[in-house]
Design a protein around this motif. Structure first.
Motif, PDB file in Angstrom:
ATOM      1  N   ARG A 142       0.815  -1.229   0.000  1.00  0.00           N
ATOM      2  CA  ARG A 142       0.000   0.000   0.000  1.00  0.00           C
ATOM      3  C   ARG A 142       0.844   1.274   0.000  1.00  0.00           C
ATOM      4  O   ARG A 142       0.299   2.379  -0.026  1.00  0.00           O
ATOM      5  CB  ARG A 142      -0.891   0.043   1.250  1.00  0.00           C
ATOM      6  N   TYR A 143       2.179   1.123   0.031  1.00  0.00           N
ATOM      7  CA  TYR A 143       3.023   2.278   0.293  1.00  0.00           C
ATOM      8  C   TYR A 143       3.942   2.631  -0.874  1.00  0.00           C
ATOM      9  O   TYR A 143       4.234   1.795  -1.722  1.00  0.00           O
ATOM     10  CB  TYR A 143       3.853   2.036   1.561  1.00  0.00           C
TER      11      TYR A 143
ATOM     12  N   SER B 152       3.365  13.454   2.288  1.00  0.00           N
ATOM     13  CA  SER B 152       2.608  12.235   2.027  1.00  0.00           C
ATOM     14  C   SER B 152       2.765  11.242   3.173  1.00  0.00           C
ATOM     15  O   SER B 152       3.857  11.026   3.674  1.00  0.00           O
ATOM     16  CB  SER B 152       3.089  11.578   0.729  1.00  0.00           C
TER      17      SER B 152
ATOM     18  N   LYS C 192       1.856   8.172   2.686  1.00  0.00           N
ATOM     19  CA  LYS C 192       1.842   6.873   2.024  1.00  0.00           C
ATOM     20  C   LYS C 192       3.237   6.263   1.952  1.00  0.00           C
ATOM     21  O   LYS C 192       3.588   5.591   0.988  1.00  0.00           O
ATOM     22  CB  LYS C 192       1.240   7.005   0.625  1.00  0.00           C
ATOM     23  N   THR C 193       4.056   6.538   2.976  1.00  0.00           N
ATOM     24  CA  THR C 193       5.370   5.928   3.077  1.00  0.00           C
ATOM     25  C   THR C 193       5.504   5.319   4.463  1.00  0.00           C
ATOM     26  O   THR C 193       4.837   5.745   5.413  1.00  0.00           O
ATOM     27  CB  THR C 193       6.504   6.956   2.872  1.00  0.00           C
TER      28      THR C 193
ATOM     29  N   LYS D  85       4.582   7.198   8.130  1.00  0.00           N
ATOM     30  CA  LYS D  85       3.639   6.617   9.095  1.00  0.00           C
ATOM     31  C   LYS D  85       4.275   6.485  10.478  1.00  0.00           C
ATOM     32  O   LYS D  85       3.654   6.814  11.497  1.00  0.00           O
ATOM     33  CB  LYS D  85       3.169   5.240   8.614  1.00  0.00           C
TER      34      LYS D  85
END
Length: 245
Positions: free
Chosen positions: A14-15, A24, A26-27, A31
Motif C-alpha cells: 500500500r506504500y 505524504s 503513504k510511506t 507513518k
C-alpha cells in the motif's frame, strides 16, 4: 537524549516505499514518524538502514531516532503497535549507545525474493511474489548465482547512472530453494545498490528461462552497462529479511 533502535516488519503493497515524500503519509517512514510525534510530542526524523522501493516488504528493517521522552521501552512498543496501521509492526524497541546509526553502522543485509513458478497463478501470494509461468532451469540459475558471488563493481546491475561513491559490493551468497511452486532466492552481502537485487533477479530469471546466456553475468560485470542485463523484477517479490551490525 536517548537513542532508540526499532526493528520493523511491514507489508509494502500500500506504500510508496520507505522514504518520506513531502507531506505524504503513504510511506513507511512517514507513518512511523507520525506515531512518534504523537507518542513523544516531539518532531522527530527517523533514520532507516536504507530505502526500500514502493511495494517492497520487510521482515527486519531497522531504524533509529533520538528523543527526550522518558517512556519505557515496553510502553513505546505497545504504543507503536496500537497506533500504527496493521500492515506496519514494530517487532522490537531497544535503547542504543548515542553513536549508533541505523544506516552508517550497517555491516550487511539479507534479502529474499519469491517467485511463483507455475502456469497457474496464485490468488493468495500475488502481492508477495512474482508470477513467472515459464519453465526455469535451476542448474543454469545456480551457475549464474555463483558468478555473482564475491566482490565486484555492480553498477551494471543497478539503477544508478553514475556514482561518486564506490559501487563495489561483496555478495557472500545467493541461494535458491524450491518449496512446491514457490522459488525462494536469498541474497546476503555487505550492501546492495539501488534496485540491485531486483535487476539481479530479473537477469537470473531470464537466464533460467533461456532468454539470456549465463555468460551475460561476466559481460555486465566487465562492461558495467545496465542495458546489457535483464529486466528489473517487480517489487512485490522482494523482502528485506535482516540487517547486520
Amino acid at each position: 537524549m536517548r537513542n532508540i533502535k526499532l526493528t520493523i516488519e511491514y507489508d509494502g503493497k500500500r506504500y510508496l516505499g520507505w522514504q518520506r515524500l513531502g507531506d505524504s503519509e503513504k510511506t513507511i517512514q512517514g507513518k512511523i514518524e507520525s506515531v512518534i510525534t504523537q507518542m513523544t510530542t516531539e518532531k522527530i526524523e527517523i533514520i532507516g538502514s536504507g530505502r526500500t522501493d514502493a511495494g517492497t516488504h520487510a521482515l527486519g528493517q531497522v531504524a533509529n531516532f533520538k528523543t527526550n521522552s522518558e517512556m519505557s521501552l515496553n510502553d513505546m512498543l505497545s504504543f507503536f503497535n496500537r497506533y500504527l496501521p496493521s500492515d506496519i509492526v514494530v517487532k522490537k524497541v531497544e535503547e542504543m549507545p548515542e553513536r549508533f546509526h541505523a544506516r552508517y553502522n550497517v555491516k550487511g543485509k539479507q534479502y529474499s525474493y519469491y517467485v511463483w513458478n507455475n502456469p497457474i497463478p496464485t490468488a493468495f501470494e500475488r502481492y508477495h511474489s512474482f508470477y513467472f509461468p515459464q519453465k526455469l532451469d535451476i542448474a543454469k540459475m545456480n551457475e549464474a548465482c555463483e558468478k555473482l558471488e564475491g566482490t565486484h563493481d555492480f553498477i551494471g546491475f543497478s539503477a544508478l547512472k553514475k556514482s561518486k561513491k564506490s559501487t563495489t559490493r561483496t555478495i557472500d551468497a545467493i541461494t535458491i530453494e524450491q518449496e512446491g511452486n514457490m522459488l525462494h532466492f536469498t541474497f546476503v552481502g555487505n550492501g546492495f545498490l539501488h534496485k540491485m537485487v531486483r535487476i539481479l533477479m530479473g537477469t537470473i530469471l531470464e537466464i533460467g528461462a533461456g532468454k539470456l546466456p549465463v555468460t551475460i553475468i561476466d559481460e555486465v560485470l566487465e562492461q558495467k552497462v545496465r542495458e546489457a542485463a535483464g529486466e528489473t523484477a517487480p517489487a512485490q517479490g522482494l523482502f528485506l529479511d535482516e540487517v547486520y551490525y
